[in-house]
Design a protein around this motif. Structure first.
Motif, PDB file in Angstrom:
ATOM      1  N   ARG A   1      -4.294   5.171   5.358  1.00  0.00           N
ATOM      2  CA  ARG A   1      -5.658   5.533   5.777  1.00  0.00           C
ATOM      3  C   ARG A   1      -6.695   4.690   5.044  1.00  0.00           C
ATOM      4  O   ARG A   1      -7.828   4.519   5.517  1.00  0.00           O
ATOM      5  CB  ARG A   1      -5.942   7.016   5.507  1.00  0.00           C
ATOM      6  N   HIS A   2      -6.328   4.183   3.882  1.00  0.00           N
ATOM      7  CA  HIS A   2      -7.253   3.411   3.043  1.00  0.00           C
ATOM      8  C   HIS A   2      -6.856   1.931   2.961  1.00  0.00           C
ATOM      9  O   HIS A   2      -7.355   1.205   2.107  1.00  0.00           O
ATOM     10  CB  HIS A   2      -7.295   4.022   1.644  1.00  0.00           C
ATOM     11  N   TRP A   3      -5.974   1.510   3.846  1.00  0.00           N
ATOM     12  CA  TRP A   3      -5.481   0.133   3.841  1.00  0.00           C
ATOM     13  C   TRP A   3      -6.581  -0.850   4.237  1.00  0.00           C
ATOM     14  O   TRP A   3      -7.372  -0.594   5.137  1.00  0.00           O
ATOM     15  CB  TRP A   3      -4.312   0.027   4.817  1.00  0.00           C
ATOM     16  N   ASN A   4      -6.638  -1.984   3.540  1.00  0.00           N
ATOM     17  CA  ASN A   4      -7.609  -3.029   3.846  1.00  0.00           C
ATOM     18  C   ASN A   4      -6.931  -4.144   4.626  1.00  0.00           C
ATOM     19  O   ASN A   4      -5.963  -4.754   4.154  1.00  0.00           O
ATOM     20  CB  ASN A   4      -8.214  -3.597   2.556  1.00  0.00           C
TER      21      ASN A   4
ATOM     22  N   PRO B   1      -7.455   2.129   9.612  1.00  0.00           N
ATOM     23  CA  PRO B   1      -8.883   1.846   9.768  1.00  0.00           C
ATOM     24  C   PRO B   1      -9.154   0.449  10.306  1.00  0.00           C
ATOM     25  O   PRO B   1      -9.975  -0.307   9.771  1.00  0.00           O
ATOM     26  CB  PRO B   1      -9.407   2.018   8.333  1.00  0.00           C
TER      27      PRO B   1
ATOM     28  N   GLU C   1      -1.154   8.758   4.141  1.00  0.00           N
ATOM     29  CA  GLU C   1      -2.365   8.853   3.321  1.00  0.00           C
ATOM     30  C   GLU C   1      -2.722   7.496   2.723  1.00  0.00           C
ATOM     31  O   GLU C   1      -3.900   7.102   2.693  1.00  0.00           O
ATOM     32  CB  GLU C   1      -2.159   9.887   2.215  1.00  0.00           C
ATOM     33  N   ALA C   2      -1.724   6.755   2.257  1.00  0.00           N
ATOM     34  CA  ALA C   2      -1.980   5.431   1.679  1.00  0.00           C
ATOM     35  C   ALA C   2      -2.570   4.482   2.720  1.00  0.00           C
ATOM     36  O   ALA C   2      -3.505   3.726   2.429  1.00  0.00           O
ATOM     37  CB  ALA C   2      -0.693   4.856   1.107  1.00  0.00           C
TER      38      ALA C   2
ATOM     39  N   ALA D   1       0.835  -1.213   0.000  1.00  0.00           N
ATOM     40  CA  ALA D   1       0.000   0.000   0.000  1.00  0.00           C
ATOM     41  C   ALA D   1       0.864   1.255   0.000  1.00  0.00           C
ATOM     42  O   ALA D   1       0.588   2.217  -0.730  1.00  0.00           O
ATOM     43  CB  ALA D   1      -0.923  -0.013   1.216  1.00  0.00           C
TER      44      ALA D   1
ATOM     45  N   THR E   1     -10.472   2.300  15.381  1.00  0.00           N
ATOM     46  CA  THR E   1      -9.326   2.636  14.541  1.00  0.00           C
ATOM     47  C   THR E   1      -8.079   2.725  15.429  1.00  0.00           C
ATOM     48  O   THR E   1      -8.180   2.819  16.650  1.00  0.00           O
ATOM     49  CB  THR E   1      -9.523   3.966  13.795  1.00  0.00           C
TER      50      THR E   1
END
Length: 350
Positions: A198-201, A166, A195-196, A11, A153
């Motif tokens: 923040r959207h990690w799965n 997250p 920033e990357a 990521a 979180t």
């Protein structure tokens, strides 16, 4: 740690590059070649996860693709039954460092008991770069101010840059620091990394938060278990329970492949300070009974296996519980998760 660090590294690098990474747990002598076969001319970076269960295995895997940088996440006791000691585990993982080119880079855990051994091994080649991550002041990528929020979180800082993951997990700070260290080798800065991520799965079955009936939250950490990851999961459960005022329940299965260290490792889990927050403990498996034997809470049950636990657990739960479910892969603890999520809990008390 391996899979989460691999996923986070991909990521972070994805902020600037077209990245190919290992799928799921494709990290052995079959999975690594499958990963390499997925590479195309469009990819700029490959993030390849490698596992080992004995000496020589990482050297063999590394010889398939000649990595230019390598990340060692930690030296724990997983597979100690097969290798005999943590020293032997450190030597096996150091095979990755030895496979790097003279001008390669090693990303190493500064807080680890074997950090100095790994660093010395890396510096056998004078031009090889060493980058460290950890919580102490000597780490190049230092994690501080970690907290888990009531909404699940994880927040922390790496070198004074704020990160929000997250997902709930005290281990996410160290994993992110390792990923950021790897990204820094290719000039991804910490703001881009934050920033990357923040959207990690989150990979499946690694402390996944899942919603059950009657406001119950399940922390599904059923993919595997070792002493270090058990401690991290219990710390996460403790922090979530304290932050929200909800009851903490732990459903813990055997940790496998610990050999002669198995008895002590299971007994030590029961004595952890984090156990004082757990109101109800259910164990699955013969070895996990040792956790119950040393744990302080009055309400605890022991089950022969995950199938029995799947029947025992749901009627014992209350509205709003936070339930950690974890055990080694061989224990198939996901049966318990399925039972909680699929079975309505009759007359659940508040």
């Amino acid at each position: 740690g391996k899979t989460s660090v691999r996923s986070m590294t991909a990521a972070v690098l994805g902020a600037r590059y077209r990245v190919h990474q290992s799928a799921r747990n494709h990290n052995n002598e079959l999975g690594v070649p499958l990963t390499l076969l997925g590479l195309t001319r469009a990819h700029q970076v490959a993030v390849v996860e490698m596992a080992m269960r004995g000496p020589g295995q990482i050297a063999y895997l590394a010889d398939l693709f000649h990595p230019t940088a390598g990340v060692v996440t930690n030296i724990g006791v997983s597979h100690i039954e097969l290798l005999g000691s943590r020293v032997a585990i450190a030597e096996a993982k150091a095979e990755l460092i030895e496979a790097l080119p003279d001008d390669g880079a090693a990303v190493l855990p500064a807080d680890d008991d074997f950090a100095e051994l790994l660093i010395q091994r890396a510096r056998r080649s004078p031009n090889r770069r060493v980058v460290t991550f950890g919580t102490g002041p000597a780490a190049d990528y230092r994690v501080t101010n970690l907290r888990i929020t009531p909404d699940g979180t994880t927040e922390f800082r790496i070198n004074d840059v704020a990160f929000i993951i997250p997902a709930a997990g005290v281990q996410h700070g160290m994993n992110a620091a390792a990923a950021c260290a790897a990204g820094g080798l290719l000039n991804v800065d910490l703001l881009e990394a934050a920033e990357a991520l923040r959207h990690w799965n989150l990979p499946d079955m690694r402390l996944q938060m899942r919603s059950g009936p009657h406001g119950i939250t399940v922390l599904d950490d059923t993919y595997n278990a070792a002493p270090d990851s058990m401690r991290a999961a219990l710390r996460t459960l403790e922090r979530m329970a304290r932050n929200t005022g909800r009851r903490a329940v732990a459903v813990l299965g055997d940790m496998k492949e610990l050999g002669e260290a198995s008895r002590q490792s299971h007994e030590e889990l029961g004595r952890l300070p984090e156990m004082s927050t757990v109101s109800l403990l259910i164990t699955a498996g013969v070895e996990a009974e040792r956790i119950a034997a040393t744990a302080p809470m009055p309400e605890k049950r022991t089950c022969a296996d995950a199938a029995e636990a799947a029947k025992v657990v749901p009627p014992l739960l209350r509205q709003g519980d936070i339930v950690l479910v974890k055990g080694s892969r061989a224990m198939a603890m996901e049966q318990v998760v399925g039972a909680i999520l699929q079975q309505e809990i009759a007359d659940a008390p508040e």
